[in-house]
Design an enzyme around this catalytic site. Structure first.
Site, PDB file in Angstrom:
ATOM      1  N   TRP A 122       0.839  -1.189   0.000  1.00 12.18           N
ATOM      2  CA  TRP A 122       0.000   0.000   0.000  1.00 12.18           C
ATOM      3  C   TRP A 122       0.888   1.259   0.000  1.00 12.18           C
ATOM      4  O   TRP A 122       1.888   1.311   0.722  1.00 12.18           O
ATOM      5  CB  TRP A 122      -0.931  -0.011   1.227  1.00 12.18           C
ATOM      6  N   ASP A 139     -15.260   9.479  -0.497  1.00 12.97           N
ATOM      7  CA  ASP A 139     -15.935   8.759   0.584  1.00 12.97           C
ATOM      8  C   ASP A 139     -16.676   9.717   1.519  1.00 12.97           C
ATOM      9  O   ASP A 139     -16.229  10.837   1.747  1.00 12.97           O
ATOM     10  CB  ASP A 139     -14.826   8.033   1.373  1.00 12.97           C
ATOM     11  N   ASP A 143     -14.008   1.611  -5.507  1.00 17.83           N
ATOM     12  CA  ASP A 143     -12.912   1.257  -4.602  1.00 17.83           C
ATOM     13  C   ASP A 143     -13.077  -0.161  -4.056  1.00 17.83           C
ATOM     14  O   ASP A 143     -14.161  -0.767  -4.135  1.00 17.83           O
ATOM     15  CB  ASP A 143     -12.898   2.270  -3.444  1.00 17.83           C
ATOM     16  N   ASN A 152     -11.351  -1.725  -0.559  1.00 14.36           N
ATOM     17  CA  ASN A 152     -10.389  -1.283   0.444  1.00 14.36           C
ATOM     18  C   ASN A 152      -9.929  -2.321   1.453  1.00 14.36           C
ATOM     19  O   ASN A 152      -9.537  -1.965   2.573  1.00 14.36           O
ATOM     20  CB  ASN A 152     -10.955  -0.067   1.185  1.00 14.36           C
ATOM     21  N   ASP A 188      -2.295   5.518  -3.346  1.00  8.88           N
ATOM     22  CA  ASP A 188      -2.710   6.528  -2.359  1.00  8.88           C
ATOM     23  C   ASP A 188      -1.551   7.447  -2.012  1.00  8.88           C
ATOM     24  O   ASP A 188      -1.731   8.450  -1.327  1.00  8.88           O
ATOM     25  CB  ASP A 188      -3.215   5.844  -1.079  1.00  8.88           C
TER      26      ASP A 188
HETATM   27  C1  GLA Z   1      -9.067   4.433  -0.520  1.00 11.57           C
HETATM   28  C2  GLA Z   1      -8.730   5.249  -1.747  1.00 11.57           C
HETATM   29  C3  GLA Z   1      -8.628   6.700  -1.383  1.00 11.57           C
HETATM   30  C4  GLA Z   1      -9.933   7.149  -0.778  1.00 11.57           C
HETATM   31  C5  GLA Z   1     -10.285   6.293   0.430  1.00 11.57           C
HETATM   32  C6  GLA Z   1     -11.660   6.633   0.950  1.00 11.57           C
HETATM   33  O1  GLA Z   1      -8.010   4.424   0.379  1.00 11.57           O
HETATM   34  O2  GLA Z   1      -7.558   4.782  -2.348  1.00 11.57           O
HETATM   35  O3  GLA Z   1      -8.326   7.460  -2.529  1.00 11.57           O
HETATM   36  O4  GLA Z   1     -10.946   7.065  -1.744  1.00 11.57           O
HETATM   37  O5  GLA Z   1     -10.250   4.923   0.095  1.00 11.57           O
HETATM   38  O6  GLA Z   1     -12.024   5.871   2.029  1.00 11.57           O
END
Ligand code: GLA
Length: 699
Positions: free
Chosen positions: A173, A339, A450, A452, A518
């Site tokens: 990550w 989000d 997304d 996650n 990210d």
């Molecule tokens: C992930 C995405 C981010 C953002 C967050 C929101 O980490 O990669 O860009 O959208 O989720 O929770």
């Protein structure tokens, strides 16, 4: 197009620069003959006439030579196909059953080779897309159910050479797609994902070479089009032969049960041979994806603003309107609410699964904000994470059995969320209704999709063969995306998985771009983007300019100029808290956005030359489209007051003259190629954009 020998047992596929040949022996063994520069049908037949070595008790004559090694019989390599009947018999013993080609006016040149083992038909598919060969396998069962323990998409065989070197993209990550190269040694090197998604840890790609440089030498590359767990194994066999086997699923414990009259189609495992070095290979991969994989790739992607780093979960319609006004002034074309806009999602603890706007934050739903954004001249986008659910959500309270779980075991939570089971029809139908409703209820132009967390408890209590969840969840995702795209053809989709956790040719065939990482630190990004560009084109690589100091990761302070030039190497976005940017910064940003729009066709559709990798003090990329050339150069740190090296450009006509748009000066192509271009960069974290235009005699 496939050329077939007279006896129908040798095939030759050729692209503009390369050929691929294979042959079925009189014992129905399918052997690999050639993958490399173009050859003739007579060459292929000459190779086919070479006898295989003799068998002896400790080595197999087939190992390292077969196109698709099945399990069982005289073989010791990793099988690409492993099947078990319900009464426990393993392996495959096939007979050749004929071939078909789809040549001619409408055909796309696909070659199909059919083999039969009793009631099981194994069809190997080959399709040339310029010099990329797409390979996949179809299994059709007419008999009683059989268990597919492993069904890889392809085994690629490299020519006999010494000292192979393996390139791969590894990461985690916020540190995805980092390129490493190492000598290949005897045995197997396995990369993959056991996580239910492509994973941040490796892009599903490998490249093999012996002595290539950035612009010279032979490079073999293989890339898998699959967004779930996967495995690619590079094996150097005892006689130094090298084969690469890859496909869906992370081990041999079982893909699915193939019932009577059922068919299983593997994902595509694509292969490319290039003699243009790593750069030539990348350019061929990029052109392939823009032409055959990514939807509407000739349509340039807009400059977006995303609210995530600016607001986190603390969002409100009013704050979004404020950001939108500043974004519009800056020239942004697409405004994305990240989000936090739905359900009880005021933190990562609740709300996932409830895809209706939060009434406190958006009392009139999303439409008023979307209309406002459109009124400012921008498109409107939203973030969703449809495959997930927070236990604290209405969806989970109503359907706790809709998640992936093992009965009687703990449900592992990451980021307070569980993974829905998209193999279930009712789950997909629910998501379809929610998402279709969203896209129909407000004028949404763009969806950031997304994912996650990784899958952990991939169980499915009511299913007789829960193992199929690993593949069927991914197929469910694909089906949902396909259905949404068909119903809402004007909506663009971005694949995100905590940054770059789901980037592969499979998801790229149904999304318009991907969220690269990210990590938006402009310096780290140079390395991530360098790795990413080995396989994927700038046209899909989203990159944002965010705040300085970098709030997300490392507090690094960097000039706006450096942040922009770093992000302009892909699909430019802005993700900073614009409410806190001063007038001067906003004005400068406006200029950078305007410049990006000008160079965008060249960046997003041009040929990429990596002039200098990011490891050194100076890194640079160059894009060429027609008469236009763009160079993006970033200087990390100048040492000892030494002059910054000139950038030797590539892909230019030595005979032509080029006018520099920045200085108005004219340069001969031959000099730019041989002596290079001085950038004027100095100090730390300096960066520049140079535009050159080829002058025609009538200019
Ligand atoms: C992930 C995405 C981010 C953002 C967050 C929101 O980490 O990669 O860009 O959208 O989720 O929770």
């Amino acid at each position: 197009m496939a050329q077939v020998s007279q006896d129908g047992r040798t095939w030759l596929l050729s692209g503009p620069a390369s050929s691929y040949a294979l042959h079925v022996t009189d014992r129905d063994e399918l052997v690999h003959l050639h993958w490399g520069p173009r050859i003739t049908p007579a060459d292929a037949e000459a190779l086919a006439a070479r006898p295989l070595p003799d068998d002896w008790p400790f080595e197999s004559r087939l190992d390292g030579r077969e196109e698709y090694p099945v399990e069982g019989g005289p073989r010791f390599v990793r099988p690409a196909l492993s099947v078990r009947t319900v009464d426990g018999r393993r392996g495959t013993e096939w007979a050749f059953d004929g071939h078909e080609t789809d040549d001619g006016e409408t055909g796309d040149g696909e070659l199909r080779l059919r083999f039969r083992d009793g009631e099981l038909t194994v069809t190997l598919h080959y399709r040339m897309r310029d010099d990329v060969i797409e390979r996949w396998v179809t299994l059709h069962n007419r008999g009683p159910a059989v268990e597919l323990l492993r069904a890889d998409s392809a085994t690629w065989t490299l020519p006999e050479r010494e000292h192979w070197r393996l390139s791969q993209l590894h990461g985690r990550w916020a540190a995805e797609s980092r390129l490493t190269r190492s000598p290949l040694t005897y045995g197997e090197k396995v990369i993959g994902s056991r996580r239910g998604h492509t994973g941040h840890q490796h892009l599903p790609w490998v490249a093999l070479d012996t002595d290539a440089t950035e612009e010279r030498g032979e490079v073999y590359g293989c890339a898998l089009g699959w967004s779930g767990s996967w495995r690619v194994c590079v094996a150097q066999l005892p006689d130094a032969r090298v084969q690469i086997t890859g496909g869906a699923g992370h081990d041999d414990s079982g893909l699915l049960m193939l019932g009577t009259a059922e068919t299983y189609v593997t994902p595509v495992f694509a292969g490319l041979w290039s003699d243009g070095g790593f750069g030539g290979a990348s350019r061929a991969w990029h052109a392939y994806q823009r032409t055959y994989v990514v939807p509407d790739a000739d349509r340039d992607r807009p400059v977006l603003f995303n609210s995530w780093e600016a607001t986190g979960f603390d969002i409100s319609e009013e704050r979004q309107r404020g950001l939108a006004a500043r974004a519009a002034e800056m020239g942004v074309e697409l405004f994305v609410v990240d989000d936090g806009w739905f359900g009880a999602r005021t933190s990562d603890r609740a709300g996932l699964g409830d895809w209706t706007p939060n009434p406190d934050r958006f009392p009139g739903g999303l439409k008023p904000l979307a209309d406002h954004v459109h009124g400012l001249g921008m498109e409107f986008g939203i973030w969703v994470e449809p495959e997930m659910v927070n236990p604290d959500s209405d969806l989970y309270r109503a359907h706790p059995d809709w998640v992936q779980f093992q009965p009687g075991r703990r449900r592992t939570e990451y980021r307070n969320q569980l993974v829905l089971n998209l193999a279930r029809d009712d789950v997909r139908e629910y998501l379809w209704e929610q998402l279709d409703g969203l896209l129909s209820g407000a004028p949404v132009d763009y969806v950031k999709w997304d994912f996650n967390r990784c899958s952990t408890d991939a169980g499915w209590p009511d299913d007789p063969y829960p193992q199929r969840l690993w593949t069927d969840h991914v197929r469910g995702l694909y089906a949902l995306l396909d259905r949404l795209r068909a119903a809402h053809p004007d909506v663009a989709f971005e694949s995100c998985s905590g940054g770059g956790g789901r980037i592969d040719l499979g998801v790229l065939s149904r999304t318009d771009q991907v969220w690269t990482s990210d990590n938006t630190d402009p310096l780290d990004r140079l390395t991530v983007q360098h790795g990413f560009s080995q396989l994927h084109p700038a046209r899909v690589m989203a990159a944002w300019v965010t705040d300085s100091p970098n709030a997300m990761l490392n507090g690094r302070v960097s000039p706006l100029r450096f942040r922009f030039v770093s992000a302009m190497a892909g699909v430019l976005g802005v993700g900073g808290d614009l409410a806190r940017w001063g007038e001067e910064e906003l004005a400068e940003a406006r200029e950078w956005v305007a410049l990006y729009k000008e160079i965008r066709p060249v960046v997003q559709r041009g040929d990429l030359y990596r002039l200098r990798p990011p490891e050194g003090g100076l890194s640079a990329v160059q894009y060429v489209l027609g008469d236009e050339t763009v160079v993006l150069a970033c200087l990390q740190a100048q040492h000892y007051g030494e002059p910054v090296p000139a950038l030797r450009l590539r892909g230019l006509d030595p005979e032509a003259s080029y006018e520099c748009r920045e200085t108005g000066e004219t340069y001969r192509g031959a000099l730019l190629l041989h002596h290079g271009l001085r950038t004027g960069l100095r100090g730390d974290l300096d960066a520049v954009v140079v535009r050159l235009r080829r002058l025609r005699s009538d200019d």
